[in-house]
Design an enzyme around this catalytic site. Structure first.
Site, short mmCIF file in Angstrom:
data_model
loop_
_atom_site.label_atom_id
_atom_site.label_comp_id
_atom_site.label_asym_id
_atom_site.label_seq_id
_atom_site.Cartn_x
_atom_site.Cartn_y
_atom_site.Cartn_z
N HIS A 243 0.82 -1.21 0.00
CA HIS A 243 0.00 0.00 0.00
C HIS A 243 0.86 1.26 0.00
CE1 HIS A 243 -3.73 2.17 0.83
NE2 HIS A 243 -3.03 2.91 1.67
N HIS B 257 -10.57 2.76 -0.44
CA HIS B 257 -10.70 2.22 0.91
C HIS B 257 -11.50 0.93 0.83
CE1 HIS B 257 -10.10 4.12 5.12
NE2 HIS B 257 -8.98 3.74 4.59
N1 LIG Z 1 -2.02 4.42 -10.18
C1 LIG Z 1 -1.21 5.47 -10.01
N2 LIG Z 1 -0.91 6.28 -11.04
C2 LIG Z 1 -0.13 7.34 -10.86
N3 LIG Z 1 0.38 7.70 -9.70
C3 LIG Z 1 0.13 6.95 -8.64
C4 LIG Z 1 -0.68 5.79 -8.75
N4 LIG Z 1 -0.79 5.23 -7.55
C5 LIG Z 1 -0.09 6.01 -6.71
N5 LIG Z 1 0.46 7.05 -7.36
C6 LIG Z 1 1.22 8.13 -6.78
O1 LIG Z 1 2.19 7.67 -5.88
C7 LIG Z 1 2.38 8.61 -4.84
C8 LIG Z 1 2.41 7.94 -3.51
O2 LIG Z 1 1.12 7.59 -3.10
P1 LIG Z 1 0.79 7.35 -1.59
O3 LIG Z 1 2.04 7.18 -0.83
O4 LIG Z 1 -0.24 6.28 -1.57
O5 LIG Z 1 0.14 8.70 -1.16
P2 LIG Z 1 -1.10 8.74 -0.22
O6 LIG Z 1 -0.68 8.10 1.05
O7 LIG Z 1 -1.40 10.18 -0.11
O8 LIG Z 1 -2.14 7.96 -0.95
C9 LIG Z 1 1.24 9.63 -4.95
O9 LIG Z 1 1.74 10.82 -5.45
C10 LIG Z 1 0.32 9.00 -5.93
O10 LIG Z 1 -0.37 9.97 -6.66
MG LIG Z 2 -2.35 5.71 -1.33
#
Ligand SMILES: Nc1ncnc2c1ncn2[C@@H]1O[C@H](COP(=O)(O)OP(=O)(O)O)[C@@H](O)[C@H]1O
Ligand SMILES: [Mg+2]
Lengths: 80, 233, 770, 80
Positions: C45, C91
């Site tokens: 995650h 979620h």
């Molecule tokens: N499917 C996706 N396509 C593009 N960017 C993604 C994707 N999944 C996650 N990201 C990017 O990876 C980064 C890390 O996400 P994450 O750590 O989960 O942030 P948060 O905890 O706010 O959800 C974020 O900037 C998110 O936009």
């Molecule tokens: Mg996330």
């Protein structure tokens, strides 16, 4: 026959409502308030006449519908 | 004229009311923090919609103790126009400035939609510019708008023509089918005996621009302007 | 001394080779707290370890991109010094365990991602998937999720303006709850989640830390089994009132300029916020857990660092300006407390009453997390499910009965039962409300508006993840275009099964490839997203379900339109080609119980052309209504144009598709369906009619235009190279459809609308909320 | 010291939540359910040590904040 089901959030589960009520009481000057937890209860009127049977039945209702076992616990009480 | 909009913690239509009064209607408006004690020279006070204190205890129950409420009460006692919208209405009920109480909507669920509401009295500062029995389309968005008063109070409200708005159909017909939340007598809004304090569940401030679905709510704010003008004359 | 043995590692979801890597990065054995930090930060995650190599291939740049992936949310320039800040988040697992709270805290989480950037959230959308509404379990989950989405959004006062809901048995044991939040910020007001400047204090504000949600992030990264029940205390309870205070206070405090960096504590809580802020800023951070406000007594540093209590923020404040920040929070009855400070170097140092209890290079937790190029393998069944022959189908229903049936299928039926519980008018920006396909909100203080849509089709992606994902991009963008919005940015939520299975990984890889291809062709940069894996119960995965969120810009928000017919006597025009593709359609699933065939073909240059065309037609005011064809095909689209129009009917005659082997090559179902050899010609005639009416070919839009504007529409379409066919007229109070001149559907608008609009409510009747 | 305040809607006030719960129980096959009323309760943790004083104090809180006399009635119970 009447039964009551008392439903409370499990102790480990955060109770935002209780917190807000506690804050309000403090603001109103009740400074001896240390904590408030909020719960709900259901008063169920039953056609049954046997207390033990009623209790079993209402417990089943609580399990199935009245309480959310994931975050809540409950207690059943059968009245007169 | 000047509208003062009270901001409680959890108010969420405070800015909507401010925007409608200022940008849309073109009057002066101010946002007044609930911990203040001064209404900033208000000609009319708006208690806005929202979930003050989360509505966690009962809707409006905690907000009524906010410091600003003494000023609102005093303002109302002097005859100043006070409008409670949705949560603001609930606060007026809890504070005793209007009679009755709110319980959960009869079908339990939150209701959010544009509904027709019939104006029942045009002799309040917030309906003075309405036509008799005018039907206004305004959004409702609430989970507890089911108005209750004991039989004597209810009879008194009706006898004194304190019911200001009722849920109706588009043609102004009043029936159980047009009752969105189970309110007694289809009540959507009421006023006090002096008629200067008005509370209603629908949101006139969200219905002031046709682009957003309805401009019918403008007349509520325009009424206050009209009422004030006739007062000062 | 902590004993880290195989059992401890297993409980932390850390594989042996990952532990080797931890030993290497640490240069020593970690203690239990440190292991806990790695466990949550290296969870799927938080680390995106399985998806990262694929996500890297997405297009993330463009002239309007202000912030691409990597921050709390993405942002695109919308002119006038403003930007749209948006992101989607899932979620899913929490919503299965506790539907109300799971959905509510999901909404809360994505809202924090938006206001953390300094933006004011102005709209919420959601994409939901549930099992069949015929089951009690699905009804219970659906009811709880909808109440939770509304409960949180309504209270905080951000309108829920749109979304999509699909019901399919494949989601019975694993519902999907994806929420998109959109906010507005000044471009120069964007604040990032990076720590800066050694010596600057680190503040904590918001709810107290409790033992809730410990290991929520690792839970979201594991499959469900019977033992999931034991993980139940991990459920968090949302407090929208606290979040409302936090939101207002944070927006206000950021205006002081005293906040150098800010991040919400979502998944992995303090561990994530501290290590990510440090690593983004190229600095270290030290905190003492003793200062962290605690809701329960006797909490260990491990519990405090891993707690996922909701509604908490971490801020880095410019030294010397602490009082400015504290004053704002005090005003909102929030108490910001200093828990630590930014330090030189690059380590995260955690103390407990002054004693150092963890000391980890913060990049080891973030950037150095493992990246897997997991094996991918096309499933053995893949080709099989793409085959579709007439023989598979049995006797076809009449067009009329199929039409009647489709209108009440919960996936197609009106979702008013759900969105009627969402406040969509708060904020006074909502121009197009839920139920009108794309949502449109205006941007106060400007003439501009934003159209937003979320779309995904798990069935198409199951049949062909690459094409299915492209179709999702195309549909979301087309919906936005049908409201007059020029697509300017996208976000995506990748909902898949267990990535350790090569088939699932293949689906993911193919889907991301499809998203990238389609976004490049349509000029839509991806500015962020989310990945949700392990969406399986007892080894059964959901349909691979990428959900696309697309934001479109309307330079003049008054130049928009909706799906509904506006007046009788208008001409009804089909833009695009009706190819009769039944593969993966709702028709096949509902009336033949079959999920098979190839999803509709997609020609991205045609798609781009039709989107450009519709945006310009709406801007010129040439069309009165515009509606994209999707589930249920052309017939359902026409009906939906009549619904909510005040009873304006339609009469249309549509050219039948030919179910012959010689029809255009990529029309998989069209050609395959005809290959059934010994089928009575009556059958094939009915199939041809049904394919004409209910096929789900892409790149089609139904518009209505009156008087002399019609010629303009046809001319513009011709110039754009888009097929435009006048198929009928609005008016009357019936929906009358014929194919090649033969009447096949004739329903009163009122009756059809009644059936369509009450279908979900009547299925839900008799079920009470908890 | 702990006190509980039980708040119920007055009998004359229609209780939509109770009715919905009753309907749901009937739907689930509990046909002997005749009526359900829903109430709520607050568990207030106090610094006080005198039971009588605590009761008076909590009664005041109930009067002022925890219950709305227009629609609700309440009962205070002091626990150990
Ligand atoms: N499917 C996706 N396509 C593009 N960017 C993604 C994707 N999944 C996650 N990201 C990017 O990876 C980064 C890390 O996400 P994450 O750590 O989960 O942030 P948060 O905890 O706010 O959800 C974020 O900037 C998110 O936009
Ligand atoms: Mg996330």
């Amino acid at each position: 026959m009447k039964a009551r089901v008392y439903v409370t959030l499990k102790p480990s589960v955060f109770d935002p409502q209780g917190r807000v009520v506690a804050d309000a009481l403090l603001t109103l000057g009740y400074e001896d308030v240390q904590d408030v937890r909020q719960g709900k209860f259901f008063e169920v009127e039953l056609a049954a006449t046997d207390a033990a049977a009623a209790k079993a039945r209402v417990t089943e209702m609580a399990d199935k519908l009245l309480a959310n076992p994931v975050i809540e616990s409950y207690r059943v009480e059968v009245l007169a | 004229m000047k509208f003062s909009v009270v901001v409680f913690p959890g108010s969420n239509s405070d800015y909507d009311a401010f925007y409608a009064a200022s940008t849309v209607i073109g009057e002066d408006a101010a946002l007044v923090w609930h911990k203040d004690t001064d209404l900033q020279g208000a000609d009319a006070v708006i208690l806005p919609g929202g979930f003050a204190h989360g509505d966690y205890l009962r809707t409006g129950a905690i907000a009524r103790f906010s410091p600003i409420m003494s000023a609102v009460q005093a303002f109302a006692d002097r005859g100043g126009p006070v409008l409670g919208i949705c949560n603001g209405f609930q606060i007026l009920l809890e504070s005793g400035m209007l009679p009755g109480a709110m319980v959960r909507n009869d079908r339990i669920k939150f209701v959010s939609r544009l509904v027709p509401v019939r104006v029942e009295a045009t002799d309040t500062p917030f309906t003075a510019a309405c036509a008799e029995r005018q039907v206004l389309h305004m959004p409702v968005a609430h989970g507890e708008g089911n108005y209750y008063a004991d039989p004597d109070t209810l009879a008194g409200l009706e006898a004194n023509r304190q019911v200001v708005f009722r849920y109706s159909d588009a043609a102004g017909g009043i029936s159980p089918a047009s009752n969105v939340n189970g309110s007694l007598n289809n009540i959507a809004g009421i006023c006090n005996r002096q008629r200067n304090v008005v509370g209603l569940m629908p949101h006139p401030e969200r219905a002031t621009e046709a682009q957003l679905g309805s401009a019918d709510g403008r007349v509520i704010l325009a009424s206050a302007v009209k009422a004030l003008a006739s007062l000062s004359r | 001394m902590a004993v880290i043995d195989a059992a401890v590692l297993e409980r932390h979801g850390i594989k042996p080779d990952e532990y080797e890597r931890i030993l290497e990065l640490m240069g020593r054995e970690p203690n239990l707290l440190e292991l806990g930090l790695f466990s949550v930060m290296w969870s799927e995650h938080c680390s995106y370890k399985s998806s990262r190599v694929h996500l890297k291939t997405l297009p993330t740049t463009g002239p309007r991109v202000v912030q691409g992936p990597g921050e709390n949310a993405g942002a695109v320039d919308i002119g006038g010094g403003l930007c749209a800040v948006f992101k989607i988040e899932s979620h899913n697992h929490p919503s299965f365990i506790e539907p109300y709270q799971g959905a509510a805290t999901g909404v809360g989480g994505i809202i924090r991602d938006i206001f953390t950037m300094g933006a004011r959230p102005i709209a919420l959308l959601n994409a939901l998937r549930f099992g069949s509404l015929e089951t009690q379990q699905a009804r219970r989950i659906f009811e709880g999720v909808v109440a939770g989405v509304g409960g949180y959004g309504n209270s905080i006062g951000i309108p829920t303006v749109g979304g999509e809901i699909v019901f399919d048995e494949m989601y019975a044991g694993n519902p999907l709850v994806n929420v998109l939040c959109l906010g507005i910020s000044r471009i120069d007001g964007i604040v990032k989640g990076a720590a800066k400047g050694a010596g600057n204090p680190v503040f904590y504000v918001g709810a107290k830390t409790g033992r809730d949600g410990i290991h929520g992030a690792t839970m979201a990264s594991a499959e469900f089994d019977e033992k999931s029940a034991e993980k139940r205390p991990a459920v968090q309870v949302g407090d929208p009132f606290m979040e409302k205070l936090l939101m207002e206070a944070c927006i206000e405090v950021m205006k002081t300029g005293a906040v150098l960096g800010i991040q919400d504590m979502g998944a992995a809580g303090l561990s994530c916020a501290t290590s990510e802020m440090g690593s983004r800023g190229g600095v270290g951070m030290t905190i003492d857990v003793m200062h962290v406000p605690q809701r329960e007594t006797g909490m260990t540093p491990y519990e405090i660092m891993l707690s996922e209590s909701q509604e908490r923020m971490l801020l880095v404040v410019e030294k010397g300006r602490e009082h400015e920040v504290e004053a704002v929070f005090e005003k909102w009855d929030l108490h910001a407390v200093q828990v630590g400070e930014v330090i030189e170097g690059s380590r995260l140092k955690i103390h407990e009453r002054g004693v150092l209890v963890a000391d980890v290079p913060n990049r080891a937790l973030t950037d150095e997390a493992p990246v897997y190029r997991r094996p991918m393998q096309e499933p053995a069944w893949q080709q099989g499910v793409q085959r579709l022959t007439l023989d598979d189908l049995g006797a076809p229903p009449s067009a009329q009965s199929a039409f009647d049936r489709l209108l009440t299928v919960p996936t197609i039926a009106s979702k008013r039962w759900a969105y009627g519980q969402y406040d969509h008018s708060v904020g006074t920006n909502t121009i197009a409300q839920p139920g009108m396909s794309a949502a449109v909100v205006r941007v106060k203080g400007t003439t501009t508006g934003l159209a937003v849509s979320v779309d995904g089709n798990g069935r198409f992606c199951y049949l062909d993840p690459h094409r299915g994902a492209m179709l999702a991009v195309a549909e979301a963008a087309r919906n936005v275009a049908c409201a007059g919005g020029e697509p300017i940015g996208g976000t995506n939520n990748l909902n898949f099964g267990n990535p350790e299975r090569p088939e699932i990984m293949w689906q993911l890889g193919e889907a991301v490839r499809g998203i990238g291809e389609a976004c490049r062709a349509l000029g839509i940069p991806i500015t962020g997203g989310n990945v949700s894996l392990y969406n399986e119960t007892e080894g059964r995965a959901i349909f691979p379900t990428p959900v696309l969120g697309v934001v479109g810009l309307l330079e003049d928000a008054s130049k928009t339109t909706t799906r509904t017919f506006k007046q009788p006597g208008a001409s009804v025009v089909l833009l695009g080609d009706n190819l009769g593709e039944l593969g993966g359609s709702e028709y096949l699933a509902t009336l033949h119980g079959l999920v098979a065939g190839q999803p509709p073909a997609l020609d991205l240059s045609r798609e781009a052309a039709i989107q450009k065309l519709i945006v310009s037609l709406i801007r010129e005011g040439s069309v009165e209504s515009a509606h994209d064809c999707s589930e249920g095909g052309l017939a359902v689209t026409l009906a939906e144009c009549a619904f909510n129009s005040g009873g304006i009917g339609v009469t249309a005659d549509i050219a039948g598709v030919r179910l012959k082997p010689d029809t255009t090559s990529d029309v998989a179902s069209g050609s395959d369906v005809a290959s059934g050899s010994d089928v009575a010609s009556g059958f094939s005639r009915t199939f041809s009619v049904n394919a004409t009416l209910f096929g789900e070919s892409a790149s089609r839009i139904v518009v209505s235009a009156s008087g002399e504007r019609l010629d303009g529409v046809l001319a513009a379409a011709k110039a754009a190279g888009v097929t435009a066919t006048v198929i009928g007229q609005t008016g009357g109070d019936r929906i009358r459809l014929s194919v090649n001149g033969t009447a096949v559907v004739d329903s009163a608008v009122a009756a059809a609308e009644q059936a369509w609009s009450t279908s979900i409510a009547s299925r839900m009747a008799g079920r009470a909320p908890r």
